[in-house]
Structures are given as C-alpha cells and as structure tokens.
Design an enzyme around this catalytic site. Sequence first.
Site, short mmCIF file in Angstrom:
data_model
loop_
_atom_site.label_atom_id
_atom_site.label_comp_id
_atom_site.label_asym_id
_atom_site.label_seq_id
_atom_site.Cartn_x
_atom_site.Cartn_y
_atom_site.Cartn_z
N HIS A 174 -23.58 6.64 52.82
CA HIS A 174 -23.48 7.96 53.44
C HIS A 174 -24.85 8.54 53.74
CE1 HIS A 174 -24.65 10.11 49.73
NE2 HIS A 174 -23.88 9.26 49.07
N CYS A 190 -23.85 5.75 44.90
CA CYS A 190 -23.66 5.45 46.32
C CYS A 190 -24.98 5.05 46.98
CB CYS A 190 -23.08 6.66 47.04
SG CYS A 190 -21.40 7.09 46.52
#
Length: 214
Positions: A174, A190
């Site tokens: 992301h 992440c």
Amino acid sequence: MAADPFSRSPTGTELSRRQILVAGAAAVVATSPALAQNGRGDWYIGIIPDDPFDIEVVDILRVPPEFRRQTVRFDGPEPPGTIVVDKERRHLFWIGPDRQAVRYGIAIGRAGTSLVGQSTVGRKAVWPRWTPTESMRSRDPSLPQSMPGGPRNPLGARALYLFENGRDTIYRIHGTNQPWTIGKAASSGCVRMLNQHIFELYASVPVGTRVVVR
C-alpha cells in the site's frame, strides 16, 4: 555469495512527471502552493489529480538513491507478471518482459511482523479504509477501530490485498503518508510504497498476480 539476480539497467531512472500518467489518467502533476504552506513543502512538490483526493507527489530527491524507482535487469527464476519483495534490500520488483523489472524502494514490517513466502493479489482498493488489527490496537489503544480512506489514512492512495489459499492474510502492499519511512523497517508488517509509486503499480497489477516475499 550467490549472484544478485537484480542488476541495475543503465537506462533505469526515477518516474518522471510525464510517466506518472498511467492507466489512461489524463492528469498532470501540478505544483501546489498549498503544500508549501502546510508544513510539508520540504517533502511534497505537487499533486496527481485523483478522485476523491489528490495524490501528493514526494520530491524524489528527498529519498535515498537506492530507493528511487529504477528499471533493472532481472535474472531470478520468477516469470514476468510477478511481484518480488526483497525485504533485506527494501526493494519491490514488478517483473516485465525481456528480463526487465521495475524496482521500487519500500518500507517493510518491523522484526517478526512481516509476511514471507508466496501469496496472490486477492483484491485491490482505491483510497482504502484502514481497520487496525486487535494486536495493533492492544499495542496502541489510541488507534481508531476504523478509518476511512483519505490523505491522513496510513494505507495511502492505493492498496493491494495479499491472499493465501483464497483467504486474506491481513498483509497489504500500500501507499503511505510517511514517505520518510521508505527504506526502513517501520510498518506493522505490510509493504509501504510512495503514493506515486503504488499509483503506478496498482494500474499495472491485476487481481491474481503472484507475490513472492523473500
């Protein structure tokens, strides 16, 4: 030591303002005086018009050279159309034809929090909603239960959701509203990218893409 499968191409260069216009976007990266007035003018130099929020463009000169977008030669076993994440070097590779790959600098998870192995892109989202996990909220009770997408959302402008065997792993590739973390082990697991980079990758990567995290 084994040979590095990723060698720099002499033609590799950071994404230019013209090249940011991908996926049929008719946008132009425009300078924004407001960015210089909101205390972040030293990091942001303009915008990519987007809906429902504009994407702020990071001054790439603030990013160490090894974490800027480059085209590199790829000699590893993965085929074209694969994403390879090299956690040690803090690089993500989007493998294209003719043994070429686009390499991006990333931030990864702190020790013990990162995904490893293989997964697939199970879904994609524009300006994604962020829902912190229970473990994240136990470490930091001030975190919201959920946050809608937007410039203040830590998932940034785009997200690729990683699945294994059809199930969400809770890990994502992301964007970020903290560009100074690129190249560091800073996330909760992440893979973070500059918003201008995830904007480009998102437009290139279909659902079902294989992701290999080393």
